[in-house]
Design an enzyme around this catalytic site. Structure first.
Site, PDB file in Angstrom:
ATOM      1  N   ASN A 160      -8.727  11.685  -0.300  1.00  0.00           N
ATOM      2  CA  ASN A 160      -7.944  12.663   0.453  1.00  0.00           C
ATOM      3  C   ASN A 160      -7.612  13.872  -0.421  1.00  0.00           C
ATOM      4  O   ASN A 160      -7.646  13.807  -1.654  1.00  0.00           O
ATOM      5  CB  ASN A 160      -6.657  12.019   0.967  1.00  0.00           C
ATOM      6  CG  ASN A 160      -6.941  10.843   1.875  1.00  0.00           C
ATOM      7  OD1 ASN A 160      -7.833  10.895   2.715  1.00  0.00           O
ATOM      8  ND2 ASN A 160      -6.191   9.757   1.688  1.00  0.00           N
ATOM      9  N   ARG A 216     -18.832  19.656   4.629  1.00  0.00           N
ATOM     10  CA  ARG A 216     -19.328  18.281   4.691  1.00  0.00           C
ATOM     11  C   ARG A 216     -19.636  17.927   6.139  1.00  0.00           C
ATOM     12  O   ARG A 216     -18.890  18.314   7.045  1.00  0.00           O
ATOM     13  CB  ARG A 216     -18.277  17.304   4.140  1.00  0.00           C
ATOM     14  CG  ARG A 216     -18.024  17.442   2.658  1.00  0.00           C
ATOM     15  CD  ARG A 216     -16.962  16.471   2.199  1.00  0.00           C
ATOM     16  NE  ARG A 216     -15.671  16.716   2.858  1.00  0.00           N
ATOM     17  CZ  ARG A 216     -14.516  16.178   2.484  1.00  0.00           C
ATOM     18  NH1 ARG A 216     -14.487  15.344   1.460  1.00  0.00           N
ATOM     19  NH2 ARG A 216     -13.398  16.457   3.118  1.00  0.00           N
ATOM     20  N   TYR A 239     -14.869   3.791  10.156  1.00  0.00           N
ATOM     21  CA  TYR A 239     -13.425   3.622   9.964  1.00  0.00           C
ATOM     22  C   TYR A 239     -12.680   3.921  11.261  1.00  0.00           C
ATOM     23  O   TYR A 239     -11.851   3.124  11.726  1.00  0.00           O
ATOM     24  CB  TYR A 239     -12.933   4.532   8.839  1.00  0.00           C
ATOM     25  CG  TYR A 239     -11.431   4.674   8.808  1.00  0.00           C
ATOM     26  CD1 TYR A 239     -10.628   3.604   8.432  1.00  0.00           C
ATOM     27  CD2 TYR A 239     -10.814   5.872   9.161  1.00  0.00           C
ATOM     28  CE1 TYR A 239      -9.242   3.724   8.408  1.00  0.00           C
ATOM     29  CE2 TYR A 239      -9.433   5.995   9.148  1.00  0.00           C
ATOM     30  CZ  TYR A 239      -8.651   4.927   8.779  1.00  0.00           C
ATOM     31  OH  TYR A 239      -7.284   5.043   8.768  1.00  0.00           O
ATOM     32  N   GLY A 275       0.816  -1.209   0.000  1.00  0.00           N
ATOM     33  CA  GLY A 275       0.000   0.000   0.000  1.00  0.00           C
ATOM     34  C   GLY A 275       0.849   1.259   0.000  1.00  0.00           C
ATOM     35  O   GLY A 275       2.090   1.207   0.005  1.00  0.00           O
ATOM     36  N   TYR A 276       0.174   2.392   0.021  1.00  0.00           N
ATOM     37  CA  TYR A 276       0.866   3.687  -0.032  1.00  0.00           C
ATOM     38  C   TYR A 276       1.863   3.831   1.120  1.00  0.00           C
ATOM     39  O   TYR A 276       3.063   4.012   0.905  1.00  0.00           O
ATOM     40  CB  TYR A 276      -0.179   4.801   0.001  1.00  0.00           C
ATOM     41  CG  TYR A 276       0.360   6.202   0.162  1.00  0.00           C
ATOM     42  CD1 TYR A 276       1.437   6.658  -0.593  1.00  0.00           C
ATOM     43  CD2 TYR A 276      -0.229   7.084   1.071  1.00  0.00           C
ATOM     44  CE1 TYR A 276       1.919   7.957  -0.447  1.00  0.00           C
ATOM     45  CE2 TYR A 276       0.231   8.377   1.211  1.00  0.00           C
ATOM     46  CZ  TYR A 276       1.306   8.807   0.468  1.00  0.00           C
ATOM     47  OH  TYR A 276       1.773  10.095   0.614  1.00  0.00           O
ATOM     48  N   ILE A 277       1.388   3.728   2.338  1.00  0.00           N
ATOM     49  CA  ILE A 277       2.276   3.875   3.487  1.00  0.00           C
ATOM     50  C   ILE A 277       3.130   2.623   3.649  1.00  0.00           C
ATOM     51  O   ILE A 277       4.331   2.705   3.938  1.00  0.00           O
ATOM     52  CB  ILE A 277       1.472   4.170   4.761  1.00  0.00           C
ATOM     53  CG1 ILE A 277       0.677   5.470   4.593  1.00  0.00           C
ATOM     54  CG2 ILE A 277       2.391   4.279   5.976  1.00  0.00           C
ATOM     55  CD1 ILE A 277      -0.335   5.731   5.693  1.00  0.00           C
ATOM     56  N   LYS A 296     -10.416   1.401  14.061  1.00  0.00           N
ATOM     57  CA  LYS A 296      -9.067   1.648  14.569  1.00  0.00           C
ATOM     58  C   LYS A 296      -9.074   1.650  16.102  1.00  0.00           C
ATOM     59  O   LYS A 296      -8.189   1.063  16.734  1.00  0.00           O
ATOM     60  CB  LYS A 296      -8.535   2.976  14.033  1.00  0.00           C
ATOM     61  CG  LYS A 296      -8.278   2.993  12.542  1.00  0.00           C
ATOM     62  CD  LYS A 296      -7.191   2.019  12.130  1.00  0.00           C
ATOM     63  CE  LYS A 296      -6.807   2.153  10.664  1.00  0.00           C
ATOM     64  NZ  LYS A 296      -5.779   1.182  10.260  1.00  0.00           N
ATOM     65  N   SER A 302      -4.793   5.649  13.640  1.00  0.00           N
ATOM     66  CA  SER A 302      -5.162   6.895  12.967  1.00  0.00           C
ATOM     67  C   SER A 302      -5.599   7.940  13.984  1.00  0.00           C
ATOM     68  O   SER A 302      -6.165   7.605  15.036  1.00  0.00           O
ATOM     69  CB  SER A 302      -6.313   6.628  11.990  1.00  0.00           C
ATOM     70  OG  SER A 302      -6.895   7.825  11.539  1.00  0.00           O
ATOM     71  N   ASP A 312     -16.884  17.038   9.145  1.00  0.00           N
ATOM     72  CA  ASP A 312     -15.545  17.587   8.973  1.00  0.00           C
ATOM     73  C   ASP A 312     -15.208  18.515  10.146  1.00  0.00           C
ATOM     74  O   ASP A 312     -16.060  19.276  10.621  1.00  0.00           O
ATOM     75  CB  ASP A 312     -15.450  18.370   7.662  1.00  0.00           C
ATOM     76  CG  ASP A 312     -15.141  17.487   6.477  1.00  0.00           C
ATOM     77  OD1 ASP A 312     -14.916  16.281   6.682  1.00  0.00           O
ATOM     78  OD2 ASP A 312     -15.131  18.007   5.337  1.00  0.00           O
TER      79      ASP A 312
END
Length: 343
Positions: free
Chosen positions: A205, A298, A155, A12-14, A159, A131, A301
């Site tokens: 993101n 949104r 989500y 993945g990205y990270i 975590k 996170s 947020d």
């Protein structure tokens, strides 16, 4: 004795940036990834950057038989797994609201399957990709690790749940260690432009949205909210270079090898940057214009969120060193050279 580390979600990205840092530090990583949001091409590129082969297996962390075989093979090879670095998980807030059961199954159930396999293999150390979403609405800023946990979406709930499970797991067995790394907002890419963030479909993101507008894949950036009580009315976040974040995982494994028990660390810069500040910095660094429009806020947020990273600074010996300018430069190097990601 030579040992290995198992990296779940290492393509993945990270995960891929962290894999590269582990290879550079002389570790023997083993990657397991189902490529649900990544590609084997990532691992081939990491091999070229590192000048070393990457041991990897395609599979899901909910596959107990696969995990058992990976731990057993590492033992037979004379380099048993000493620590697990756990990235594998779904990560889009909006998707988690729409498909909560998928998130609980993958993120929570998958972590339980992983921990049971670790127990069978007598692996007692894990570094968990958590996170800052576990904090929810700030009672005070910056967030410290003692801030109350009140995630506002499935989500974030997953975590927080895994963190709780890890605390109970550590309490139940002598010598167990769980280092929970609470990320803030990782952006950017490896300075070579060889690996970076490649979201499938519409980015979830801000930063990949900015780079996709700049490269011509999208017409304009949507900025949600311009009336927050911030420096310019747009939301403020703690942006962190993904390579700094990757180094934090190497430090966390070193900490886990020396310090048993459960602990959480914020990984962030301790500085907030607004949406417009990030856009304008990106334009200044790259010379590319990013047209944008303002839309309504949104639901859910936050006006601002940023870390107090002092615990990680002191106990892990880790500190973010790269600037927002570095993040923009490296992120653009990746996006401009790979407009379609790994395709």
């Amino acid at each position: 004795m030579t040992t290995s580390i198992l990296i779940t979600g290492g393509a993945g990205y990270i995960g891929s940036h962290t894999l590269l840092e582990f290879l550079a530090a002389g570790y023997r990583p083993i990657v397991v990834d189902n490529f649900g949001n990544s590609s084997p091409e990532v691992l081939r590129r990491v091999e070229k950057l590192a000048g070393a082969p990457v041991r990897w297996h395609e599979g899901d962390i909910r596959d107990a038989q696969l995990l058992d075989s990976l731990f057993e093979q590492a033992r037979r090879d004379g380099a048993p797994v000493d620590c697990v670095v756990h990235f594998a998980g779904l990560k889009a807030v909006g998707d988690s609201v729409a498909e909560p059961l998928e998130y609980y199954d993958n993120n929570v159930h998958g972590s339980i399957v992983l921990l049971k396999a670790m127990d069978r293999a007598q692996v007692k150390r894990i570094v968990f990709s958590s996170s800052a979403t576990v904090y929810g609405e700030p009672v005070s800023l910056p967030y410290t690790e003692s801030h109350r946990l009140a995630p506002a979406n499935p989500y974030g709930q997953t975590k927080a749940m895994v963190e709780t499970i890890l605390a109970d797991w550590c309490q139940a067995g002598a010598g167990r260690t769980a280092v929970n790394l609470r990320y803030f907002n990782p952006i950017g890419a490896h300075p070579s432009g060889t690996i970076g963030e490649a979201p499938r479909g519409r980015p979830n993101n801000l930063f990949p949205y900015i780079t996709q507008v700049a490269v011509g894949k999208r017409e304009k950036l949507s900025i949600f909210g311009r009336d927050y009580p911030t420096v310019d009315g747009t939301g403020v976040r703690d942006y962190l270079h993904v390579s700094d974040l990757a180094v934090g995982h190497v430090k966390a494994v070193e900490y886990a090898q020396a310090t048993p028990g459960w602990v959480a660390f914020n990984l962030g810069t301790g500085r907030g940057t607004s949406v417009l500040e990030l856009v304008h910095t990106f334009e200044a660094v790259t010379g590319k214009k990013v047209p944008y429009e303002f839309l309504d806020r949104r639901p859910g947020d936050l006006a601002g969120m940023w870390a107090d990273p002092s615990a990680a600074n002191e106990k892990l010996g880790w500190r973010a060193t790269r600037t927002v300018e570095d993040m923009c430069r490296d992120g653009w190097c990746w996006q401009s050279g790979n407009p379609d990601g790994y395709v």
